[in-house]
Design a protein around this motif. Structure first.
Motif, short mmCIF file in Angstrom:
data_model
loop_
_atom_site.label_atom_id
_atom_site.label_comp_id
_atom_site.label_asym_id
_atom_site.label_seq_id
_atom_site.Cartn_x
_atom_site.Cartn_y
_atom_site.Cartn_z
N ASN A 1 0.84 -1.19 0.00
CA ASN A 1 0.00 0.00 0.00
C ASN A 1 0.88 1.24 0.00
OD1 ASN A 1 -2.53 -1.45 0.22
ND2 ASN A 1 -1.94 -1.89 2.35
N ARG A 2 0.65 2.14 -0.94
CA ARG A 2 1.49 3.32 -1.07
C ARG A 2 1.07 4.43 -0.11
NH1 ARG A 2 3.98 4.21 -7.00
NH2 ARG A 2 4.32 2.01 -7.52
N ASN A 3 2.07 5.07 0.47
CA ASN A 3 1.87 6.21 1.34
C ASN A 3 1.99 7.48 0.49
OD1 ASN A 3 2.23 8.38 3.18
ND2 ASN A 3 3.05 6.99 4.73
N ALA A 4 0.98 8.33 0.53
CA ALA A 4 0.97 9.52 -0.30
C ALA A 4 2.12 10.48 0.02
CB ALA A 4 -0.37 10.25 -0.15
N LYS A 5 2.73 10.31 1.20
CA LYS A 5 3.84 11.20 1.58
C LYS A 5 5.18 10.73 1.04
CE LYS A 5 1.68 12.91 5.84
NZ LYS A 5 1.85 13.08 7.31
N LEU A 6 5.23 9.56 0.44
CA LEU A 6 6.48 9.01 -0.08
C LEU A 6 6.44 8.95 -1.61
CD1 LEU A 6 7.03 6.06 2.44
CD2 LEU A 6 7.93 8.39 2.57
N GLU A 7 7.62 8.86 -2.21
CA GLU A 7 7.75 8.71 -3.66
C GLU A 7 8.30 7.32 -3.96
OE1 GLU A 7 6.89 10.75 -6.05
OE2 GLU A 7 6.31 12.48 -4.82
N TYR A 8 7.91 6.76 -5.12
CA TYR A 8 8.25 5.38 -5.48
C TYR A 8 8.74 5.30 -6.92
CZ TYR A 8 5.18 4.50 -1.47
OH TYR A 8 4.60 4.51 -0.23
N SER A 9 9.70 4.43 -7.16
CA SER A 9 10.14 4.10 -8.51
C SER A 9 10.45 2.60 -8.56
CB SER A 9 11.38 4.91 -8.90
OG SER A 9 11.82 4.56 -10.20
N ARG A 10 9.84 1.89 -9.51
CA ARG A 10 10.08 0.45 -9.59
C ARG A 10 11.52 0.18 -10.03
NH1 ARG A 10 6.31 -3.17 -13.41
NH2 ARG A 10 7.18 -1.73 -14.95
N LEU A 11 12.23 -0.55 -9.20
CA LEU A 11 13.63 -0.86 -9.50
C LEU A 11 13.74 -2.10 -10.38
CD1 LEU A 11 16.66 -0.42 -9.02
CD2 LEU A 11 16.45 -1.72 -6.89
N PHE A 12 13.06 -3.20 -9.98
CA PHE A 12 13.08 -4.41 -10.81
C PHE A 12 11.90 -5.29 -10.48
CE2 PHE A 12 15.44 -5.71 -7.02
CZ PHE A 12 15.04 -7.02 -6.81
N ARG A 13 11.68 -6.29 -11.31
CA ARG A 13 10.62 -7.27 -11.10
C ARG A 13 11.26 -8.65 -10.98
NH1 ARG A 13 5.19 -7.18 -14.55
NH2 ARG A 13 4.71 -5.75 -12.84
N GLU A 14 10.80 -9.43 -10.01
CA GLU A 14 11.28 -10.79 -9.83
C GLU A 14 10.10 -11.75 -9.74
OE1 GLU A 14 13.55 -10.71 -6.23
OE2 GLU A 14 11.83 -10.30 -4.95
N PHE A 15 10.37 -13.03 -9.94
CA PHE A 15 9.32 -14.05 -9.92
C PHE A 15 9.64 -15.09 -8.86
CE2 PHE A 15 9.05 -12.06 -14.00
CZ PHE A 15 7.69 -12.05 -14.31
N PHE A 16 8.63 -15.50 -8.11
CA PHE A 16 8.80 -16.47 -7.04
C PHE A 16 8.35 -17.86 -7.49
CE2 PHE A 16 9.46 -12.83 -4.53
CZ PHE A 16 9.94 -13.22 -3.28
N GLY A 17 9.15 -18.87 -7.10
CA GLY A 17 8.79 -20.26 -7.30
C GLY A 17 8.87 -21.01 -5.98
N PHE A 18 8.45 -22.26 -5.98
CA PHE A 18 8.52 -23.09 -4.78
C PHE A 18 9.74 -24.00 -4.84
CE2 PHE A 18 3.75 -22.63 -4.24
CZ PHE A 18 3.88 -21.80 -3.14
N PHE A 19 10.33 -24.24 -3.64
CA PHE A 19 11.53 -25.07 -3.54
C PHE A 19 11.47 -25.93 -2.29
CE2 PHE A 19 12.46 -21.24 -5.88
CZ PHE A 19 13.20 -21.69 -6.97
N CYS A 20 12.24 -27.02 -2.30
CA CYS A 20 12.39 -27.84 -1.09
C CYS A 20 13.86 -28.20 -0.92
CB CYS A 20 11.52 -29.10 -1.17
SG CYS A 20 12.02 -30.29 -2.44
N GLY A 21 14.20 -28.72 0.26
CA GLY A 21 15.58 -29.06 0.58
C GLY A 21 15.88 -30.54 0.41
#
Length: 322
Positions: free
Chosen positions: A166-186
């Motif tokens: 959720n963005r706070n109107a008092k702050l500024e934002y710039s998207r740095l990068f996009r990543e994708f999540f997967g599932f893993f096990c040990g």
């Protein structure tokens, strides 16, 4: 209102309010009692009680509800705390700003960062920044994304690199990068090393995850993916730190989500095993966040500009990691 006390007018408040009272109040707000606050401040309890009463009298508002077993901020106290934290942050920055009246770019940059941010663009910017401004210093503090954002809002950090829900109107934002999540096990997990797995094979397996893996938080897409494969609702281990989530996955506590682009080495070393789904993975954006109301020192301003310029020059496709 307290007794016959009346709140001071705005101009008179600026002239007469003792800023040390605000500092005492900030400590009180983070304590369990007046005695606890007095111990933290190395003061006597009556001194702290008196300071609280003076502040309440000057503002004409009750700030803390106090009775046996009960010590919490009032609505007015909550409002004052937000402002007092920002004022405290501004005062702390004065010393740094005053030291910077020089031709050479000096100053300290404090970055609040989510754990294990892997972004070549950020690394390149930090390298170039150091080459251009060797007299400037830098620190990176790892925390949960929410805490990183709080640090920027309270002026304790120059900027944040983190997840945003959720963005706070008092702050500024710039998207740095996009990543994708997967599932893993040990290695000790029963699904480790098995090929031809489907989402159905994950049903009923125990899970570990991040503290922000909730429908109302930054990793909502991961929460939905976890529900889609029917993992156990009860998450047996959580952390705000990616390295600790990784540790729990490798230790065999359960199936867990990790950014796909950061675990290549672990897959090659046999520490992790990739699990379904393999397509339509949830995309998570990592942002640079800063407080435009803050008077930045020269080093902070230079690094932020350099980073934003680099982001602007680089298409999002080149800042998307999978």
């Amino acid at each position: 209102m307290i007794g016959d006390a009346h709140p001071l007018g705005a101009e008179r408040l600026v002239r007469e309010l003792d800023w040390n009272l605000l500092r005492t109040f900030v400590v009180l707000s983070r304590s369990h009692s007046v005695s606890d606050a007095a111990e933290r401040l190395s003061l006597k309890q009556p001194t702290v009680s008196s300071a609280l009463k003076r502040l309440e009298d000057r503002l004409g508002k009750k700030l803390i509800n106090r009775k046996p077993g009960h010590f919490e901020l009032t609505e007015a106290g909550e409002l004052l705390l937000k402002e007092a934290v920002e004022i405290q942050g501004a005062i702390l920055r004065l010393g740094t700003l005053m030291r910077e009246v020089a031709d050479e770019v000096r100053g300290h940059v404090e970055i609040a960062m989510a754990s294990h941010v892997v972004c070549p663009l950020l690394d390149e910017t930090l390298c170039r920044f150091h080459e251009m401004h060797p007299a400037a210093t830098l620190s990176i503090n790892i925390s949960a994304s929410k805490d990183a954002l709080d640090a920027v809002m309270a002026r304790r950090a120059s900027l944040a690199v983190c997840l945003v829900r959720n963005r706070n109107a008092k702050l500024e934002y710039s998207r740095l990068f996009r990543e994708f999540f997967g599932f893993f096990c040990g290695p000790t997990h029963p699904l480790f090393g098995r090929s031809g797995l489907t989402k159905a094979d994950l049903a009923g397996q125990s899970a570990v995850s991040f503290v922000t893996d909730r429908l109302e938080d930054a990793l909502r897409p991961v929460t939905l993916m976890r529900a889609d494969v029917d993992l156990l609702d009860r998450v047996v281990g959580t952390s705000a730190n990616l390295e600790e989530v990784r540790r729990m996955i490798i230790a065999g506590l359960g199936v867990g989500p990790l950014p796909v682009h950061v675990v290549g080495r672990d897959l090659k070393d046999g520490l992790l095993w990739r699990l379904p789904p393999y397509e339509n993975l949830p995309a998570i954006d990592v942002h640079v966040v800063w407080n435009p109301s803050v008077k930045m020192n020269r080093a902070e301003a230079a690094l932020l500009k350099m980073l934003l310029d680099h982001i602007e020059r680089t298409p999002i496709a080149e800042r998307t990691y999978l």
